[in-house]
Design a protein around this motif. Structure first.
Motif, PDB file in Angstrom:
ATOM      1  N   SER A 168      -6.663  -2.741  -3.944  1.00 24.58           N
ATOM      2  CA  SER A 168      -7.418  -2.412  -2.725  1.00 24.58           C
ATOM      3  C   SER A 168      -6.856  -1.146  -2.068  1.00 24.58           C
ATOM      4  O   SER A 168      -7.570  -0.447  -1.355  1.00 24.58           O
ATOM      5  CB  SER A 168      -7.356  -3.585  -1.746  1.00 24.58           C
ATOM      6  N   ASP A 191       0.843  -1.203   0.000  1.00 26.15           N
ATOM      7  CA  ASP A 191       0.000   0.000   0.000  1.00 26.15           C
ATOM      8  C   ASP A 191       0.872   1.245   0.000  1.00 26.15           C
ATOM      9  O   ASP A 191       0.677   2.168  -0.797  1.00 26.15           O
ATOM     10  CB  ASP A 191      -0.893   0.039   1.243  1.00 26.15           C
ATOM     11  N   GLN A 223      -3.708  -6.556  -3.997  1.00 26.22           N
ATOM     12  CA  GLN A 223      -3.401  -5.682  -2.860  1.00 26.22           C
ATOM     13  C   GLN A 223      -3.281  -4.225  -3.310  1.00 26.22           C
ATOM     14  O   GLN A 223      -3.788  -3.318  -2.654  1.00 26.22           O
ATOM     15  CB  GLN A 223      -2.090  -6.151  -2.207  1.00 26.22           C
TER      16      GLN A 223
END
Lengths: 381, 257
Positions: free
Chosen positions: A311, A209, A308
């Protein structure tokens, strides 16, 4: 008599000092000659007249002649009589023609001393005036650019399409390898730093992230802007500066070409168009670097990595980076061309103003980025 | 200082210069005598500047010898060579003054580099050289970009004189100057040559300089040198030399002198 004694002197009874001048009075010996002369000045007690006997003089050049001449003149100024005699013909011509009419140097008069406070005030004032002038010049430059832009908008056939494409190629296509390489490397740096720190909380997964968001929002576009400023902003400044110095820009004006139309607008448009594309490239390659790091650090294959990333990232994260790109491109191109057009005087100023152009364009890019951050946060994006 | 050498001061022997297939100098010989003003002439691209650059060691020729006072400069080790060349001064075509330094600092630089002189003596000697070159004292504080063309040449001449050279090379000293400035520069060169007993080599197209300042002329034709006085060269059969020394400008000049 040794060749390097230069001066041998003896007092004669009648208040005269006989000085024999020998050796080579040349530039290589000047320091020593000066020493001997001041030695002579120290032993003039009880004399009225100093006679330099120069028949034994070896070589003489302008520097040596000047030292000798000055010695005699200094003695005269101190109230002695001084005589230079016995020159060979070549040497006497030397003395007359070369140093005879060398005017006494007068120290430039110091300006009347004023208070330090006043000097400081003057400095500050001068600096303020410079700043105001500079801002004025910048605005005038921008307005001229705007005028040219609308002029070309109304008459699109006047737009220098070829120049623009050439600049897009040089500033954009040729920058692909370096932008890709550095974007790849910077995402690896981000991932490794993030992973080490987040491992302490057991949150390694958020490395992805962190990398993706930082890259897409900030690092991708910033890295591209800094590279483009270094490659092309400096190039614009140096090219335009050299042309200005070479009077090419004046030549353009005399044959009715508008330097803004030829040299400024196409370059600005080229960078405004190429920056988003280069940023897109940096984003993609950076994400690839992230994928590699994820595999090496977290043993995460490509599929879960992409999931990932998806998201973590909203479309706005991506667009936020891309939107900034043309603005940065505009800043870099205008700064580079602006300083290029303000080169004057010597070739030295091309180098100096090119440096100014690069430093200032990077500073403006970072400042603009800060403004974007504040704005986006206040808009809740 | 090397001992006095009989014969020409500088001798160029069998000089060869080639750029690819283009032959500039072919077995070129040139003598420069002590105390003379030699004018070097040739068409554009005939290799005048390359010849001067070869003598100065700024260009490595393909073959030949450059003898200074009997020493072959091309065979001397570089340090030794610099030692000899310190006795030479060069005035470059556009002055080549260091743009970041004032005129005074430009003239001081060679002295500060090569001699151990105190700053005061350096400045004083530099002011003397600036005066010798015919510049007013205030010019010393100015930067090259603030000077007119004539002043740049004079400042560059002052720098060339800084180390008391015995030989002075001048590359187109009067080109780009107005007639008044060119004339006074001619006079300056004559005056300095006479006062300082210099050997001077002038590369020039200025016919007036050639006719009135130079003692001897050297013409480069077909990669070789033809040397002689103006009168001798005017008798020379070579077509290029004929057209150079019998052109309307030259004829007009010689009529008035």
């Amino acid at each position: 008599m040794s060749a390097d004694s230069f001066l041998t002197f003896q007092h004669t009874g009648d208040g005269q000092l006989q000085v024999k001048v020998t050796g080579d009075w040349v530039i290589g010996n000047v320091t020593e000659l000066k020493d001997r002369i001041s030695g002579l000045f120290g032993s003039t007690d009880g004399t009225r007249k100093v006679v330099f006997q120069c028949s034994g003089l070896g070589k003489l050049d302008t520097s040596g002649a000047w030292v000798l001449y000055q010695a005699a003149r200094t003695l005269e100024a101190r109230g002695f009589e001084a005589d230079l005699t016995g020159f060979r013909q070549a040497h006497s011509r030397f003395m007359d023609q070369v140093v005879g009419d060398f005017p006494e140097y007068e120290e430039a008069k110091e300006p009347q001393h004023r208070s330090v406070l006043l000097d400081q005030l003057e400095n500050i004032g001068g600096w303020l005036v410079y700043c105001i002038c500079h801002v004025g010049q910048a605005f005038s430059f921008l307005l001229q650019l705007l005028e040219t832009f609308f002029f070309n908008l109304v008459m699109p056939w006047r737009f220098r399409f070829g120049v623009m494409v050439a600049n897009m190629y040089r500033a954009g296509v040729l920058a692909i390898p370096i932008v890709a390489l550095l974007a790849f490397l910077i995402s690896i740096v981000l991932a490794y730093q993030g992973a080490t720190q987040l491992a302490r909380f057991g949150a390694e997964i958020f490395t992805i992230d962190l990398t993706a968001v930082t890259l897409l929002r900030e690092m991708g576009v910033m890295l591209t802007a800094i590279l483009v400023a270094g490659r092309s902003g400096s190039g614009f400044a140096a090219e335009n500066g050299t042309m200005k110095l070479n009077e090419e820009i004046d030549a353009m004006q005399t044959i009715g070409l508008d330097p803004f139309e030829l040299l400024v607008l196409p370059r600005v448009v080229a960078l405004v168009l190429m920056m988003p594309l280069l940023t897109l490239l940096a984003d993609v390659v950076g994400l690839a670097g992230g994928a590699l790091s994820a595999f090496m650090l977290l043993d995460m294959p490509l599929g879960p990595y992409l999931a990932q990333v998806q998201s973590a990232v909203t479309p706005w994260t991506f667009w936020f980076g891309i939107i900034k790109a043309p603005v940065f491109g505009f800043l870099i191109a205008t700064t580079g061309t602006f300083w290029g057009m303000h080169v004057g005087g010597s070739a030295e100023s091309v180098g100096r103003l090119t440096t100014v152009a690069v430093v200032q364009s990077i500073a403006m890019v970072i400042a603009a980025d800060a403004v974007f951050s504040v704005l986006s946060s206040s808009m809740g994006l | 200082m090397p001992a006095f050498h009989k014969g020409p001061f500088i001798q160029v022997r069998g000089l060869d210069n080639r750029f690819g297939d283009h032959v500039v100098h072919r077995d070129l010989d040139l003598d420069i005598h002590r105390g003379e003003i030699l004018g070097l002439v040739g068409g554009s691209g005939s290799g005048k500047t390359i010849l001067v650059r070869s003598i100065l060691g700024l260009h490595q020729p393909q073959g030949g010898e450059i003898l200074f006072n009997g020493h072959d400069l091309l065979k001397e080790p570089p340090r030794k060579r610099l030692q000899y060349q310190r006795q030479w001064g060069m005035l470059f075509q556009r002055g080549a003054l260091f743009s970041g330094l004032t005129v005074l600092e430009n003239v001081e630089l060679p002295m500060r580099e090569h001699l151990e002189l105190s700053p005061e003596i350096c400045a004083e000697l530099a002011r003397l050289k600036i005066h010798l070159a015919g510049l007013p004292p205030y010019a010393g504080q100015q930067y090259p970009s603030e000077l007119s063309g004539g002043m740049v040449k004079r400042a560059a001449l002052a720098r060339a004189l800084a180390l008391e050279p015995e030989v002075l090379f001048l590359d187109e000293p009067t080109s780009g100057l107005d007639p008044i400035a060119a004339n006074s520069f001619d006079n300056l060169i004559q005056y300095l040559q006479d006062a300082l007993q210099l050997t001077v080599v002038i590369v020039t197209h200025d016919l007036y300089t050639l006719a009135n300042v130079c003692h001897r002329l050297a013409v480069i034709v077909d990669g070789q040198v033809v040397a002689g006085t103006l009168e001798e060269l005017r008798q020379h059969p070579d077509p290029w030399i004929r057209s150079y020394f019998h052109g309307p400008r030259m004829e007009a000049l010689l009529r008035t002198v």
